[in-house]
Structure formats: structure tokens, C-alpha cells
Design a protein around this motif. Structure first.
Motif, short mmCIF file in Angstrom:
data_model
loop_
_atom_site.label_atom_id
_atom_site.label_comp_id
_atom_site.label_asym_id
_atom_site.label_seq_id
_atom_site.Cartn_x
_atom_site.Cartn_y
_atom_site.Cartn_z
N ASP A 180 9.78 78.30 17.87
CA ASP A 180 10.61 78.76 18.98
C ASP A 180 10.84 80.26 18.95
O ASP A 180 10.87 80.92 20.00
CB ASP A 180 11.98 78.06 18.95
N VAL A 181 11.04 80.80 17.74
CA VAL A 181 11.39 82.21 17.59
C VAL A 181 10.64 82.79 16.39
O VAL A 181 10.60 82.17 15.33
CB VAL A 181 12.91 82.41 17.39
N VAL A 182 10.07 83.98 16.57
CA VAL A 182 9.54 84.75 15.45
C VAL A 182 10.41 86.00 15.30
O VAL A 182 10.69 86.68 16.29
CB VAL A 182 8.08 85.18 15.67
N ILE A 183 10.82 86.29 14.07
CA ILE A 183 11.55 87.54 13.79
C ILE A 183 10.57 88.44 13.04
O ILE A 183 10.28 88.22 11.86
CB ILE A 183 12.82 87.32 12.97
N GLU B 16 19.15 84.25 19.79
CA GLU B 16 19.97 83.11 20.19
C GLU B 16 19.55 81.83 19.45
O GLU B 16 19.42 80.75 20.02
CB GLU B 16 19.91 82.90 21.71
N VAL B 17 19.35 81.97 18.17
CA VAL B 17 18.85 80.87 17.33
C VAL B 17 19.92 79.79 17.18
O VAL B 17 21.11 80.08 17.04
CB VAL B 17 18.44 81.43 15.95
N ASN B 18 19.47 78.52 17.22
CA ASN B 18 20.39 77.40 17.02
C ASN B 18 19.74 76.32 16.16
O ASN B 18 18.59 76.47 15.70
CB ASN B 18 20.83 76.82 18.37
N ASP B 19 20.46 75.24 15.94
CA ASP B 19 20.02 74.21 15.00
C ASP B 19 18.88 73.35 15.51
O ASP B 19 18.35 72.52 14.77
CB ASP B 19 21.20 73.33 14.59
#
Length: 331
Positions: free
Chosen positions: A224-227, A155-158
Motif C-alpha cells: 500500500d505504501v513505500v517509504i 496515512e498508514v493504518n493497521d
């Protein structure tokens, strides 16, 4: 027709181009004259996991070409359409996990590395007109995997900062491009300074040498997020870079499947761990609209002629590529 078949031994030495008989198409299938195909790490894992007792297999998941024949009940395409293939077979709607009949082209199903390819029309899409044959032929598997990992799961955003360990492969470069397209800030890691520099040119805000201390390199900043796709070698390093309440999305484990996890640190950190692989037809069509709206082209490292397939696989095995490796089947 000619096809790249794996048989008689493990690894690259078991590959050979052979003449095989063309098959008839069913009512809902199309026959594609293949222009280009793309290599994936999945292809390498497939041939390395087979031996002389394995049945012959046409490998490959990605391809693009022109429809040369359609079945009697085909309604979405016509002869002459330029198309790309969605290798995520049997998964139509965007569900939390794929259905039990889900398979990926190239293992165990016969794959795309042949002069002609037959497939049900549900797993074909019109080729984006702005993509070259080389770009279209390497797009599907990596771009679909990246799209679901980033947007359905992450749910990645700017407003977010994203960390992508192990930049260099097709999915990782797609992740970088897609994240930048929605305005996220992206950090990447690699053992290769050359790949880090190329990633910065694509849009990475920072490149971290994997051998260094990631926390020092980020000056204590959390993401916020690691892929994550590297696996055991980087998993805990990746987890340490997350903000409290952050997400780690996992789609691969190339350096090992087993990790030690401090459960207390995990639940006190309120982290979320999300597994993903490939994606649905619904997401595939969304991904195509997304790349067209942002004019995104996959990063193509090198394209080889069909007879030079060994050179292509050797480059993939040596992890020398930045982006995708393609093979021209028909010019």
C-alpha cells in the motif's frame, strides 16, 4: 565549554573538539547541560559538503540534557528539568510544507554537539521518563521524520502493508517500529543479511536482499505504501512494488537525486508521490505522545564517549550501524 566543530577541511578530518566561550541566553531561551547527542546521515552530508573556506560550525541536530538556566520570559520549563531538543526550528503548526524561515539545527544553524546548548523554549520538550539518556539523545530527528512520513503523509493504518527500502538507519528503524505499533505489516530491504535478520527481530514480516528481484521475493504481492529514502538506486524498484493507487513517500536520496520515471505507467497506476522532510512542533509533540503510549524506544546501535567522535563518524560512514549512533557529552 567544549564543542565539536567542523573547520579547515572537508569530511571527518575537519572535525575537532575545541574550547569555546559560553554565550548569554535571551529571555525566551534555556541553557541545557547536554548529556548525549545522536549522529545522523545529515551530519555526514554536512561535513562532506564543507571545505577549508567554510566558516566554523558546531554540528549536530539531536541532543538530550538537563536545563541549567532559563530566560526571564520562559514559562514552560524550570531549572533541573530533563529535556530533549526538537531540531526542526521555526516550524510550529502542522502545515503542508514548512514556513520560509524553517531551519534544521547543525546546518546552517549552530548545532548540538557541545557541553552546553542554548535554544528557544518552543523547541524543547520534557524527556520521556522511560527513555535512557542514550535513547533520548538520539531520538528526535529520526523519529520526527518517520512520524510525519508515516502518518501525516502516508496515512498508514493497521490494514496496510508497508515497504521500507534500506533498513538500518535511525529513520528506517523508527519507521518499522511505528508501523508495527499501529498494526501494519512491514517488509524491508537491505544489502546486509545481518540487518535483515535484526529487522525481523524488531517486527519486520519479511526481509528482502536488495540485490535480489524484489517482485520475486514478494511473490507478486504489492504494498500500500513505500517509504523511500535511498533515492536513485531503488526508486523505480520501490514504485514497481506499489498497488494501483498506492503511495510512495520520499524523504531522502542518498544514492542520487535524479531518476528516470515512466510517466505513462505512473498515471495509469494512479500512484501518489509525496515529498516530506522533518516535521512541525505540533507533530513532534504528537510523536512523543505516540511513542510513550506504545512504550517505543529508539534502536541504539552504539554509544561513544565524546573524545571518540571519530570512531562514531567512521561507523556511520561505513553504514555499519543498525539504528542510531550516540555520543556521551557529559556523564
Amino acid at each position: 565549554m567544549k564543542a565539536l566543530i567542523h573547520e579547515t577541511g572537508s569530511g571527518i578530518k575537519g572535525l575537532r573538539i575545541k574550547e569555546i566561550e559560553s554565550k548569554k541566553i535571551d529571555n525566551k531561551e534555556v541553557r541545557i547541560k547536554v548529556k548525549t547527542v545522536g549522529l545522523n546521515h545529515r551530519d555526514l552530508a554536512t561535513i562532506n559538503g564543507r571545505d577549508e573556506t567554510s566558516n566554523p560550525l558546531i554540528i549536530g541536530s539531536d541532543c538530550a540534557g538537563t536545563i541549567s538556566e532559563i530566560g526571564k520570559e520562559v514559562t514552560m520549563f524550570k531549572v533541573g528539568d530533563d529535556v530533549i531538543v526538537n531540531p526542526s526550528i521555526g516550524w510550529l503548526n502542522n502545515t503542508p510544507a514548512p514556513p520560509d524561515n524553517f531551519q534544521i539545527l547543525g546546518n546552517p544553524m549552530q548545532g548540538t554537539f557541545s557541553e552546553e546548548f542554548i535554544i528557544n523554549e518552543n523547541f524543547v520538550a520534557l524527556k520521556p521518563s522511560y527513555l535512557t539518556w542514550e535513547e533520548a539523545g538520539v531520538l528526535s530527528l529520526g523519529a520526527l521524520t518517520a512520524y510525519r512520513a508515516l502518518f501525516t503523509k502516508g496515512e498508514v493504518n493497521d490494514q496496510q502493508t508497508i515497504l521500507i527500502p534500506g533498513i538500518g538507519g535511525g529513520v528506517a528503524t523508527n519507521l518499522l517500529q511505528f508501523s508495527k505499533a499501529v498494526g501494519a505489516k512491514v517488509y524491508v530491504t537491505s544489502r546486509s543479511e545481518e540487518k535483515l535478520n535484526k529487522a525481523k527481530k524488531i517486527g519486520a514480516a519479511k526481509g528482502i536482499n536488495s540485490k535480489n528481484d524484489w517482485e520475486k521475493e514478494l511473490n507478486g504481492e504489492k504494498v500500500d505504501v513505500v517509504i523511500e529514502s535511498v533515492g536513485a538506486a531503488t526508486f523505480n524498484q520501490s514504485l514497481k512494488q506499489l498497488k494501483k493507487g498506492g503511495k510512495l513517500v520520499l524523504f531522502g536520496s542518498s544514492t542520487g537525486d535524479i531518476v528516470d520515471l515512466n510517466l505513462r505507467e505512473f498515471f495509469y497506476g494512479q500512484y501518489t508521490l509525496l515529498g516530506t522532510t522533518m516535521g512541525s512542533r505540533e507533530e513532534y509533540l504528537e510523536m512523543l505522545k505516540f511513542i510513550e503510549s506504545h512504550s517505543i524506544k529508539p534502536v541504539v546501535d552504539t554509544t561513544y564517549d565524546f573524545d571518540d567522535y571519530e570512531m562514531a563518524f567512521n561507523r556511520l560512514e561505513a553504514a555499519e550501524q543498525m539504528g542510531k549512533i550516540g555520543i556521551r557529552i557529559n556523564k
